[in-house]
Design a protein around this motif. Structure first.
Motif, short mmCIF file in Angstrom:
data_model
loop_
_atom_site.label_atom_id
_atom_site.label_comp_id
_atom_site.label_asym_id
_atom_site.label_seq_id
_atom_site.Cartn_x
_atom_site.Cartn_y
_atom_site.Cartn_z
N VAL A 171 0.87 -1.32 -0.08
CA VAL A 171 0.12 0.20 -0.02
C VAL A 171 0.96 1.22 -0.14
O VAL A 171 0.56 2.22 -0.78
N ASN A 172 1.81 1.31 0.86
CA ASN A 172 2.77 2.47 0.87
C ASN A 172 3.70 2.70 -0.33
O ASN A 172 3.68 3.79 -0.89
N THR A 173 4.03 1.56 -0.85
CA THR A 173 5.05 1.79 -2.06
C THR A 173 3.91 2.05 -3.23
O THR A 173 4.38 2.95 -4.04
N ASP A 174 2.92 1.60 -3.30
CA ASP A 174 1.84 1.91 -4.35
C ASP A 174 1.64 3.41 -4.28
O ASP A 174 1.43 4.23 -5.48
N GLU A 175 1.62 3.79 -3.20
CA GLU A 175 1.13 5.27 -2.93
C GLU A 175 2.25 6.20 -3.37
O GLU A 175 2.31 7.44 -4.06
N ASP A 176 3.44 5.78 -3.12
CA ASP A 176 4.68 6.21 -3.73
C ASP A 176 4.59 6.64 -5.06
O ASP A 176 4.98 7.88 -5.67
N PHE A 177 4.26 5.26 -5.61
CA PHE A 177 4.58 5.29 -7.15
C PHE A 177 3.30 6.56 -7.63
O PHE A 177 3.44 7.13 -8.72
N THR A 178 2.13 6.15 -7.12
CA THR A 178 1.20 7.11 -7.66
C THR A 178 1.43 8.55 -7.49
O THR A 178 0.91 9.30 -8.35
N GLN A 179 2.02 9.11 -6.37
CA GLN A 179 2.37 10.27 -6.05
C GLN A 179 3.27 10.98 -6.95
O GLN A 179 3.60 11.91 -7.17
N THR A 180 4.39 10.10 -7.26
CA THR A 180 5.60 10.27 -8.15
C THR A 180 5.08 10.25 -9.69
O THR A 180 5.57 10.93 -10.57
N ALA A 181 4.01 9.45 -10.13
CA ALA A 181 3.57 9.59 -11.55
C ALA A 181 3.39 10.85 -12.27
O ALA A 181 3.69 10.95 -13.34
#
Length: 280
Positions: A171-181
């Motif tokens: 969940v945390n890493t997916d959030e990172d990638f979503t915010q970086t996209a």
């Protein structure tokens, strides 16, 4: 006598901030005030002491929008940072207003709170010592000892262990990638971004047992959450400041993640060899 700044002057120049900018506001001698600002706080450096005021913002991952919440997180900041420092985080002080004057811990209405700290010399940060070539292997070993003892003794338990599960980490890493996209492809190459995302997903999927072992062996704990070179001072031993106080999720995790954050900062500043030594 309580020192203060008149309400009319302060309102004209920005209220509480104007009061904190005035050397006569403080109950101790102040010759010069330096102000540093982040997106969540303003810091007033007075020479011997620092006063840190939280901004009334709600950014989703933190909420300082009310006076009560700012008071709570000021108290949390002092409490949590005393774990890795001594005689640095001194108190939470009230900024009060009575009869048209602002004061520290005065009478009347409390209009804001500040964290009071001992001001540490910037030249004693790990970053500055490394830049000047005065950081020794013995100092790094001392830091490893301090952190090792901290991770051994710090708070652990079922609630914190949950943050080390593969599901929560995903969940945390997916959030990172979503915010970086949104920064692709302006800053990040699309191909490399996709490869990183796939690599993280694959690692999480292929190492389920590893994550469970980390939980079982006590490596998930209430960490610092923001270990970086500018937060580590070699003064009266080692002082480590500015941990994450505003969101437990950012602080609970594997000690490997906490140390990796410091290794990343070392690499960013051109000291990857020190980071390698730290991790080995």
């Amino acid at each position: 006598m309580v020192r203060g700044v008149s309400d009319s002057e302060a309102d004209h120049r920005g209220g509480v901030e104007y009061a904190l900018r005035d050397p006569t506001f403080y109950p101790h001698p102040v010759e010069k005030i330096q102000i540093e600002e982040t997106h969540i706080s303003k810091v007033f450096l007075t020479g011997d002491f620092v006063y840190k005021v939280k901004k009334p913002v709600n950014l989703g991952f933190l909420d300082f929008s009310t006076l009560e919440k700012r008071h709570h997180y000021c108290e949390q900041e002092v409490l949590l940072n005393q774990r890795l420092s001594h005689n640095v985080y001194l108190d939470v002080v009230a900024i009060t207003r009575e009869r048209g004057r602002y004061a520290l811990n005065g009478l009347g209405e409390t209009v804001e709170y500040a964290v009071k700290m001992r001001q540490l010399p910037r030249e004693k940060t790990m970053l500055e010592l490394l830049r000047r070539g005065t950081h020794s292997a013995a100092m790094l070993q001392e830091l490893v000892h301090v952190l090792g003892y901290f991770y051994e003794k710090v708070r652990k338990g079922p609630e914190i262990n949950a943050m080390g599960s593969p599901e929560v980490i995903e969940v945390n890493t997916d959030e990172d990638f979503t915010q970086t996209a949104p920064f692709v492809p302006k800053i990040l190459d699309q191909g490399n971004f996709s490869k990183m995302h796939q690599a993280v997903q694959a690692f999480l999927s292929d190492h389920q047992q590893l994550f469970q072992r980390r939980i079982q062996t006590g490596h998930i704990c209430d960490c610092h959450g923001d270990l970086r070179l500018g937060h580590i001072y070699f003064v009266d031993g080692i002082q480590i400041i500015d941990c994450i106080e505003f969101n437990d999720r950012f602080r609970y995790g594997d000690v490997a993640s906490d140390l990796a954050f410091l290794a990343m900062d070392l690499d960013y500043h051109g000291f990857s060899d020190v980071g390698h030594t730290l991790l080995t």
